[in-house]
Design an enzyme around this catalytic site. Structure first.
Site, PDB file in Angstrom:
ATOM      1  N   SER A   1      -4.989 -12.110  24.575  1.00  0.00           N
ATOM      2  CA  SER A   1      -5.756 -13.362  24.576  1.00  0.00           C
ATOM      3  C   SER A   1      -6.885 -13.358  23.534  1.00  0.00           C
ATOM      4  CB  SER A   1      -6.276 -13.672  25.978  1.00  0.00           C
ATOM      5  OG  SER A   1      -7.106 -12.623  26.409  1.00  0.00           O
TER       6      SER A   1
ATOM      7  N   TYR B   1      15.044   7.940 -11.869  1.00  0.00           N
ATOM      8  CA  TYR B   1      13.716   8.010 -11.249  1.00  0.00           C
ATOM      9  C   TYR B   1      13.191   9.450 -11.143  1.00  0.00           C
ATOM     10  CZ  TYR B   1      10.244   7.217  -7.491  1.00  0.00           C
ATOM     11  OH  TYR B   1       9.113   7.172  -6.712  1.00  0.00           O
TER      12      TYR B   1
ATOM     13  N   HIS C   1      -8.304  -1.256   6.157  1.00  0.00           N
ATOM     14  CA  HIS C   1      -7.815  -2.628   6.295  1.00  0.00           C
ATOM     15  C   HIS C   1      -7.048  -2.752   7.610  1.00  0.00           C
ATOM     16  CE1 HIS C   1      -6.434  -6.573   5.084  1.00  0.00           C
ATOM     17  NE2 HIS C   1      -7.030  -6.456   3.913  1.00  0.00           N
TER      18      HIS C   1
ATOM     19  N   ARG D   1       9.136  10.263   0.527  1.00  0.00           N
ATOM     20  CA  ARG D   1       9.609  11.652   0.607  1.00  0.00           C
ATOM     21  C   ARG D   1       8.667  12.571   1.381  1.00  0.00           C
ATOM     22  NH1 ARG D   1       7.348  11.302  -4.128  1.00  0.00           N
ATOM     23  NH2 ARG D   1       9.042  10.332  -5.281  1.00  0.00           N
TER      24      ARG D   1
ATOM     25  N   TYR E   1       5.897   4.730   2.230  1.00  0.00           N
ATOM     26  CA  TYR E   1       5.819   3.532   1.397  1.00  0.00           C
ATOM     27  C   TYR E   1       5.859   2.270   2.249  1.00  0.00           C
ATOM     28  CZ  TYR E   1       7.064   6.123  -2.895  1.00  0.00           C
ATOM     29  OH  TYR E   1       7.107   6.958  -3.960  1.00  0.00           O
TER      30      TYR E   1
ATOM     31  N   GLU F   1      -1.310   8.940 -11.083  1.00  0.00           N
ATOM     32  CA  GLU F   1      -0.760   8.147  -9.969  1.00  0.00           C
ATOM     33  C   GLU F   1       0.350   8.911  -9.274  1.00  0.00           C
ATOM     34  OE1 GLU F   1       2.083   5.291  -8.020  1.00  0.00           O
ATOM     35  OE2 GLU F   1       2.424   6.754  -9.592  1.00  0.00           O
ATOM     36  N   GLU F   2       1.198   9.562 -10.068  1.00  0.00           N
ATOM     37  CA  GLU F   2       2.394  10.192  -9.500  1.00  0.00           C
ATOM     38  C   GLU F   2       2.081  11.234  -8.428  1.00  0.00           C
ATOM     39  OE1 GLU F   2       5.157   9.032  -9.655  1.00  0.00           O
ATOM     40  OE2 GLU F   2       5.443   7.941 -11.527  1.00  0.00           O
TER      41      GLU F   2
ATOM     42  N   GLU G   1     -13.322   5.308  -5.510  1.00  0.00           N
ATOM     43  CA  GLU G   1     -14.276   5.932  -4.574  1.00  0.00           C
ATOM     44  C   GLU G   1     -15.621   6.168  -5.245  1.00  0.00           C
ATOM     45  OE1 GLU G   1     -11.143   8.395  -1.679  1.00  0.00           O
ATOM     46  OE2 GLU G   1     -12.119   9.444  -3.326  1.00  0.00           O
TER      47      GLU G   1
HETATM   48 ZN   LIG Z   1       4.890   4.723 -11.113  1.00  0.00          ZN
END
Ligand SMILES: [Zn+2]
Length: 746
Positions: free
Chosen positions: A626, A519, A685, A185, A696, A393-394, A405
């Site tokens: 290469s 959700y 990474h 979103r 996401y 988390e949300e 960290e």
């Molecule tokens: Zn969740």
């Protein structure tokens, strides 16, 4: 009769053979012992516990900074202590905005004032806890008071704006309305602002999770006309966590940015709404009819806009600092206490959060309880297991990111792997993660039984994959019972571990038969969950058995079960993908440029409509792969050589084993580059990252792939160089591990 007898025998034979499968990374004796303990692990699990905890933890709204959030943290910390874990509550202080003013109205001849509320329902006991609920809003939206014409932008991703441009629709100075879905979103207001929009509305179309899909709540689990999806719109593809402390832990006295320096806070006001509130707005739109693929499930003709009536959006937030409380519970290892296997799930929710996140959290608790029981009975862990329950988390992976960290140095040294889960429900195992863990995870899946069919969760996943595949895919997949792991993008607490620090990670959950539209609404409740998502917690137990096995096997393997061959093979596939992407782009650009020059778009256009041809594009050059190909070839040889000698690894003397294991789990670290990805140095990474414009959605080989997609050829070529260097460093690590094991004996 005979036949039945024979097949029973055969079945018996198969299941015994199956039970004796030697566990990867264990000695023969160690494998038998571990398998015995795992049987006890399964036998101890009790779905009644999951229900008790679910009922308590979802009894009140428990978002960041809420009273119930703290009560839940203390409650879970108490459980972990009772089960024998060294437990602490680790608290950080983060910027967490909550709404003060939310106003949305359609002006003009048919005025409409949006309700922006979800009603309490008698069938849902916790839906009426209004004074404790966060109302529908998008966290980290900007404050704003804007009045403008409205434009419908479909999902609000870059391709939608290209289409609008061809239709002659400009969003500059306008408010846009986008459907949820198709991207994370936060991408919608970000792309809207890039195109000059001054406000953004996001609504849940019934075609996605409402009446088009199934019966709405409380008759069924799908989204009601007045249901709203809350959620964060922070620019997490740049960096997650507290916007004021990128890269460091948000401790009480951490050095903080000013709010206007934080690049991840959205630049324009954003508000999520129900389709009941969206309907009058969409009906007011004039302009052309939208392309067929943009239409939703509402009984209207969808137009792009703008309309003649303007929309007024006013938002103001309390920009408060709030505490987030993580629970960190350790069970120390007896042999290698400084090697940590970390297992986490978040505990905060937008409202009552039964499915998201408690369905995963209660499974983790049952795992931890059961492991505690085994340890009391004499089960000895070689490595330390760290159970985590994350807060925040949300809004932005706040708790996990700040903890990671803050403990960066220690984690880089000690973390063997991170195992994540989040929402969980009835259905099929879904697993994504580091591809070095793929063969190991396949073996784990063999040993967990699907509660509805009695076959292994791997058999059921295999069946689902084939049935869902297209015809060409089926032919290719049929008979190959090896399950590929997906790649990790973003969307849960693994991000700081894998993408910032290079800690091998895996994300697990069951689903596919638990659809609904609850959700991030007030209806994600105990009542809905126990009726529609996982009645009886059969899949909660299946998750506990699966994630628990991954955790305790990693904690107890003699030689850690990392597999470089499967990583090499996956990397080869990703390499082929980006090369194909480039080749296709070249061919398509050539064709399209010719079509434009030959006037084909102009000749097929309805002269009464606005639809301009696409712009001519710069031809796509050839890039030099290469270095990448040479690094890949070296990795292939090293990985094969390592795999030959790995069979001897479990029986190495302990000092050597310790060195080997450290090399194995630190190999993933060498896939990171200290400078990070272009324009987002937090993401280090070089193989897996969330998409800059998908959120996401994962981008593998992100530096190369996104540069090609953005037609930035110079950056694509530079990224090939960076990835090749990272692959060489990784290769060195594999070779060192091989030399510790000695020369191959065959
Ligand atoms: Zn969740």
């Amino acid at each position: 009769m005979k036949l039945i007898f024979f097949s029973t025998l055969l079945l018996l034979f198969i299941s015994t053979a199956h039970a004796q499968q030697k566990l990867i990374g264990f000695t023969d004796a160690g494998s038998a012992k571990q398998t015995g303990w795992e049987k006890q692990f399964d036998a101890q699990m009790n779905p009644q516990n999951l229900d008790t905890w679910m009922k308590f933890l979802s009894s009140h709204p428990h978002h960041v900074g809420s009273e119930q959030g703290k009560i839940n943290a203390d409650y879970m910390a108490g459980l972990f202590r009772q089960w024998g874990y060294q437990t602490e509550i680790s608290t950080y202080y983060v910027l967490f905005p909550t709404p003060k003013i939310r106003r949305l109205e359609l002006l003009g001849s048919k005025p409409y004032k949006a309700m922006l509320e979800e009603p309490a329902l008698p069938a849902d006991k916790t839906s009426g806890q209004k004074s404790e609920q966060l109302p529908p809003y998008n966290a980290y939206s900007a404050d704003g008071d804007v009045t403008a014409e409205l434009v419908f932008v479909n999902r609000g991703v870059p391709a939608d704006y290209e289409e609008l441009e061809r239709m002659g629709v400009d969003v500059k100075g306008k408010i846009v309305i986008a459907k949820y879905g198709g991207s994370w979103r936060g991408i919608k207001p970000k792309v809207a602002a890039e195109h000059g929009a001054i406000g953004c509305l996001i609504y849940s179309d019934p075609a996605d999770d409402g009446y088009t899909q199934g019966d709405t709540y409380p008759e069924g689990p799908f989204r009601r006309k007045d249901g709203v999806q809350r959620g964060s719109v922070m620019d997490m593809p740049v960096y997650p966590g507290d916007p004021l402390t990128p890269g460091i832990g948000a401790t009480k006295d951490a050095k903080r940015l000013n709010r206007n320096e934080a690049t991840t806070i959205m630049k324009i006001p954003v508000l999520p709404i129900s389709y009941e509130d969206a309907l009058p707005l969409l009906q007011s739109l004039g302009g052309q009819v939208v392309p067929a693929a943009w239409r939703g499930g509402l009984p209207i003709t969808y137009h792009t806009g703008p309309g003649k009536d303007r929309v007024h959006l006013k938002l103001e937030f309390n920009w408060d600092t709030k505490p987030v409380h993580n629970i960190i519970a350790k069970m120390p290892g007896a042999e290698f206490p400084d090697q940590w296997v970390i297992r986490g799930n978040h505990h905060d929710a937008w409202v009552n959060g039964a499915a998201d996140p408690l369905s995963g959290m209660v499974a983790e608790l049952e795992e931890a309880r059961t492991l505690g029981e085994l340890v009391k009975k004499g089960y000895r862990l070689k490595r330390t297991v760290v159970y985590c329950a994350w807060d925040g988390e949300e809004p932005a992976l706040l708790g996990s990111t700040e903890w990671a960290e803050d403990h960066q140095q220690e984690l880089k040294q000690k973390a063997v792997a991170y195992i994540n889960s989040d929402g969980n429900g009835r259905g099929f195992i879904n697993a994504s993660g580091s591809h070095t863990l793929e063969p190991f995870f396949n073996q784990v899946m063999d040993d967990v039984i699907d509660p509805q069919t009695g076959v292994s969760i791997k058999e059921r996943r295999y069946a689902k994959t084939i049935v869902d595949a297209d015809k060409a895919g089926r032919t290719k997949l049929l008979g190959n019972k090896y399950i590929k792991l997906g790649a990790l993008g973003a969307g849960s607490d693994y991000s700081p571990f894998i993408q910032h620090m290079g800690i091998a990670s895996i994300n697990l959950g069951f689903g596919g038969e638990d659809q609904g539209g609850e959700y991030h609404s007030i209806y994600d409740s105990y009542d809905l969950f126990t009726r529609f998502k996982d009645p009886g917690y059969q899949y909660g137990i299946a998750l506990a058995k699966t994630a628990g096995r991954v955790t305790i096997r990693l904690a107890n393997a003699d030689a850690l079960p990392f597999d470089f061959n499967s990583f090499y093979k996956t990397l080869t596939d990703y390499g082929t993908e980006v090369k194909t992407l480039l080749d296709n782009q070249r061919a398509e650009t050539e064709t399209e440029n010719k079509m434009i020059k030959d006037n084909l778009y102009t000749l097929t256009k309805d002269p009464r409509k606005t639809y301009s041809p696409p712009a001519l594009k710069e031809p796509v050059p050839f890039l030099n792969f290469s270095d990448f190909d040479n690094s890949l070839m070296q990795l292939k040889m090293s990985a094969e050589e390592f795999q030959k000698v790995y069979v001897n690894a479990p029986t190495l003397p302990v000092e050597k084993l310790n060195l080997l294991n450290e090399l194995l789990y630190k190999a993933e670290r060498s896939l990171t580059d200290s400078n990070g990805l272009p324009r987002r140095p937090w993401y280090k990474h070089e193989i897996y990252a969330p998409g800059f414009y998908t959120g996401y959605g994962v981008k593998t080989l992100p530096g190369i792939r996104e540069a090609i997609e953005q037609r930035n050829w110079k950056e694509a070529q530079e990224s090939i160089g960076i990835v090749s260097r990272v692959m060489q460093a990784y290769n060195t690590q594999v070779q060192e591990a091989t030399s510790l094991l000695g020369k191959p004996t065959f």
